[in-house]
Design a protein around this motif. Sequence first.
Motif, PDB file in Angstrom:
ATOM      1  N   VAL A  95      46.415 -19.295  34.196  1.00  0.00           N
ATOM      2  CA  VAL A  95      46.971 -20.596  34.067  1.00  0.00           C
ATOM      3  C   VAL A  95      47.146 -21.497  35.295  1.00  0.00           C
ATOM      4  O   VAL A  95      46.587 -22.708  35.330  1.00  0.00           O
ATOM      5  N   GLN A  96      47.889 -20.984  35.999  1.00  0.00           N
ATOM      6  CA  GLN A  96      48.092 -21.809  37.388  1.00  0.00           C
ATOM      7  C   GLN A  96      46.906 -22.279  38.150  1.00  0.00           C
ATOM      8  O   GLN A  96      46.667 -23.256  38.742  1.00  0.00           O
ATOM      9  N   GLY A  97      45.922 -21.127  38.153  1.00  0.00           N
ATOM     10  CA  GLY A  97      44.877 -21.108  38.958  1.00  0.00           C
ATOM     11  C   GLY A  97      43.648 -22.231  38.322  1.00  0.00           C
ATOM     12  O   GLY A  97      43.149 -22.734  38.877  1.00  0.00           O
ATOM     13  N   ALA A  98      43.730 -21.975  37.194  1.00  0.00           N
ATOM     14  CA  ALA A  98      43.005 -23.046  36.259  1.00  0.00           C
ATOM     15  C   ALA A  98      43.200 -24.457  36.559  1.00  0.00           C
ATOM     16  O   ALA A  98      42.230 -25.334  36.526  1.00  0.00           O
ATOM     17  N   MET A  99      44.454 -24.726  36.602  1.00  0.00           N
ATOM     18  CA  MET A  99      44.974 -25.947  36.880  1.00  0.00           C
ATOM     19  C   MET A  99      44.456 -26.374  38.235  1.00  0.00           C
ATOM     20  O   MET A  99      43.924 -27.647  38.542  1.00  0.00           O
ATOM     21  N   LYS A 100      44.624 -25.846  39.128  1.00  0.00           N
ATOM     22  CA  LYS A 100      43.873 -25.997  40.394  1.00  0.00           C
ATOM     23  C   LYS A 100      42.372 -26.265  40.401  1.00  0.00           C
ATOM     24  O   LYS A 100      42.031 -27.177  41.410  1.00  0.00           O
ATOM     25  N   VAL A 101      41.649 -25.520  39.624  1.00  0.00           N
ATOM     26  CA  VAL A 101      40.465 -25.432  39.671  1.00  0.00           C
ATOM     27  C   VAL A 101      39.959 -27.047  39.043  1.00  0.00           C
ATOM     28  O   VAL A 101      39.057 -27.456  39.556  1.00  0.00           O
ATOM     29  N   LYS A 102      40.633 -27.326  38.129  1.00  0.00           N
ATOM     30  CA  LYS A 102      40.419 -28.578  37.518  1.00  0.00           C
ATOM     31  C   LYS A 102      40.732 -29.717  38.128  1.00  0.00           C
ATOM     32  O   LYS A 102      39.872 -30.725  38.265  1.00  0.00           O
ATOM     33  N   GLN A 103      41.725 -29.670  39.219  1.00  0.00           N
ATOM     34  CA  GLN A 103      41.851 -30.586  40.317  1.00  0.00           C
ATOM     35  C   GLN A 103      40.480 -30.876  41.167  1.00  0.00           C
ATOM     36  O   GLN A 103      40.103 -31.879  41.659  1.00  0.00           O
ATOM     37  N   ALA A 104      40.448 -29.543  41.705  1.00  0.00           N
ATOM     38  CA  ALA A 104      39.143 -29.655  42.604  1.00  0.00           C
ATOM     39  C   ALA A 104      37.704 -29.748  41.955  1.00  0.00           C
ATOM     40  O   ALA A 104      36.951 -30.314  42.595  1.00  0.00           O
ATOM     41  N   PHE A 105      37.593 -29.324  40.678  1.00  0.00           N
ATOM     42  CA  PHE A 105      36.281 -29.564  39.895  1.00  0.00           C
ATOM     43  C   PHE A 105      36.574 -30.222  38.624  1.00  0.00           C
ATOM     44  O   PHE A 105      36.524 -29.547  37.582  1.00  0.00           O
ATOM     45  N   PRO A 106      36.773 -31.533  38.707  1.00  0.00           N
ATOM     46  CA  PRO A 106      37.032 -32.329  37.470  1.00  0.00           C
ATOM     47  C   PRO A 106      36.073 -32.146  36.224  1.00  0.00           C
ATOM     48  O   PRO A 106      36.491 -32.248  35.225  1.00  0.00           O
ATOM     49  N   ASP A 107      34.774 -31.746  36.514  1.00  0.00           N
ATOM     50  CA  ASP A 107      33.878 -31.571  35.420  1.00  0.00           C
ATOM     51  C   ASP A 107      33.970 -30.051  35.064  1.00  0.00           C
ATOM     52  O   ASP A 107      32.890 -29.818  34.021  1.00  0.00           O
ATOM     53  N   ALA A 108      34.927 -29.160  35.548  1.00  0.00           N
ATOM     54  CA  ALA A 108      34.911 -27.815  34.976  1.00  0.00           C
ATOM     55  C   ALA A 108      35.253 -27.769  33.551  1.00  0.00           C
ATOM     56  O   ALA A 108      35.866 -28.688  32.895  1.00  0.00           O
ATOM     57  N   VAL A 109      34.797 -26.873  32.615  1.00  0.00           N
ATOM     58  CA  VAL A 109      35.248 -26.555  31.323  1.00  0.00           C
ATOM     59  C   VAL A 109      36.263 -25.832  31.200  1.00  0.00           C
ATOM     60  O   VAL A 109      36.034 -24.294  31.634  1.00  0.00           O
ATOM     61  N   LEU A 110      37.265 -26.098  30.623  1.00  0.00           N
ATOM     62  CA  LEU A 110      38.450 -25.199  30.668  1.00  0.00           C
ATOM     63  C   LEU A 110      38.519 -24.571  29.307  1.00  0.00           C
ATOM     64  O   LEU A 110      39.005 -25.201  28.113  1.00  0.00           O
ATOM     65  N   MET A 111      38.477 -23.008  29.091  1.00  0.00           N
ATOM     66  CA  MET A 111      38.692 -22.570  27.605  1.00  0.00           C
ATOM     67  C   MET A 111      39.791 -21.594  27.667  1.00  0.00           C
ATOM     68  O   MET A 111      39.821 -20.844  28.798  1.00  0.00           O
ATOM     69  N   PHE A 112      40.677 -21.823  26.871  1.00  0.00           N
ATOM     70  CA  PHE A 112      41.744 -20.880  26.479  1.00  0.00           C
ATOM     71  C   PHE A 112      41.536 -19.835  25.527  1.00  0.00           C
ATOM     72  O   PHE A 112      41.006 -20.362  24.232  1.00  0.00           O
ATOM     73  N   ILE A 113      41.396 -18.658  25.689  1.00  0.00           N
ATOM     74  CA  ILE A 113      41.350 -17.651  24.923  1.00  0.00           C
ATOM     75  C   ILE A 113      42.454 -16.879  24.313  1.00  0.00           C
ATOM     76  O   ILE A 113      43.463 -16.559  24.900  1.00  0.00           O
ATOM     77  N   THR A 114      42.610 -17.215  23.044  1.00  0.00           N
ATOM     78  CA  THR A 114      43.761 -16.285  22.286  1.00  0.00           C
ATOM     79  C   THR A 114      43.435 -15.231  21.036  1.00  0.00           C
ATOM     80  O   THR A 114      42.290 -15.208  20.857  1.00  0.00           O
ATOM     81  N   ALA A 115      44.432 -14.522  20.604  1.00  0.00           N
ATOM     82  CA  ALA A 115      43.901 -14.033  19.470  1.00  0.00           C
ATOM     83  C   ALA A 115      44.631 -14.338  18.173  1.00  0.00           C
ATOM     84  O   ALA A 115      45.625 -15.362  18.531  1.00  0.00           O
ATOM     85  N   PRO A 116      44.493 -14.026  17.216  1.00  0.00           N
ATOM     86  CA  PRO A 116      44.866 -14.573  15.880  1.00  0.00           C
ATOM     87  C   PRO A 116      46.401 -14.821  15.647  1.00  0.00           C
ATOM     88  O   PRO A 116      46.949 -15.804  15.147  1.00  0.00           O
ATOM     89  N   SER A 117      47.327 -14.012  16.327  1.00  0.00           N
ATOM     90  CA  SER A 117      48.684 -14.052  16.317  1.00  0.00           C
ATOM     91  C   SER A 117      49.187 -13.116  17.338  1.00  0.00           C
ATOM     92  O   SER A 117      48.442 -12.426  18.180  1.00  0.00           O
TER      93      SER A 117
END
Length: 195
Positions: A95-117
């Motif tokens: 998650v920390q890395g993802a935030m940095k990438v978003k700053q560097a590449f604002p058009d990046a598409v961020l997906m968070f994957i999780t499980a049902p519970s």
Amino acid sequence: MKEQRNGLLLVISGPSGVGKGTLVKALMERNQRIKMSVSATTRAPRPGEIEGVHYFFKTEEEFKAMVDRGEFLEYIHVFGSKYYDGYDVILEIDVQGAMKVKQAFPDAVLMFITAPSMSEIKSRLIGRGTETMEQVEKRFATAFEEIKMIPQYDYVIINDVVDVAVHHMEAILEAERCRTSRSNYLSESIEDTGR
Ligand code: ADP
């Protein structure tokens, strides 16, 4: 008029054991124009994983030193240039890395994957059988911190049935490709005199 577009930069994060690797593999098998960026990890290689192909395996100290030197972002910039060639590039990072990438590449598409519970995350971690019980507990505790970052992401995918989750990812990519901000249609049409 030929529509030209850059590839998408897709950033994937989510707690350990939710099925990120499983989904990315299935997505890439179905979509030849998606490439995976090799990222670094501090976990031990699993059977069949090759250094530099699946991950760069680092110790905690090496990893921290690389972060301190800003090497990851630099590397992402180099690799990110591939998505300007029309390839979609997947980056699986925390998650920390993802935030940095978003700053560097604002058009990046961020997906968070999780499980049902949360309990399902734990059983998948145990079921995978690649970690000791102590490591499972540590990863599970981290999972609670990671899910708090969901609002910072563009999309959340709940990986219940693999095929359905992959379909959701494909639908998101399809929609993202049609975003007005990614289209050169207007500027090209203004140049087009109709002859
Ligand atoms: P991650 O890459 O997020 O750490 P993995 O892809 O290694 O997770 O998956 C963790 C475990 O859960 C694996 O044993 C995998 O086979 C299993 N798994 C993945 N997706 C599903 C699903 N939709 N339902 C049940 N089990 C799953």
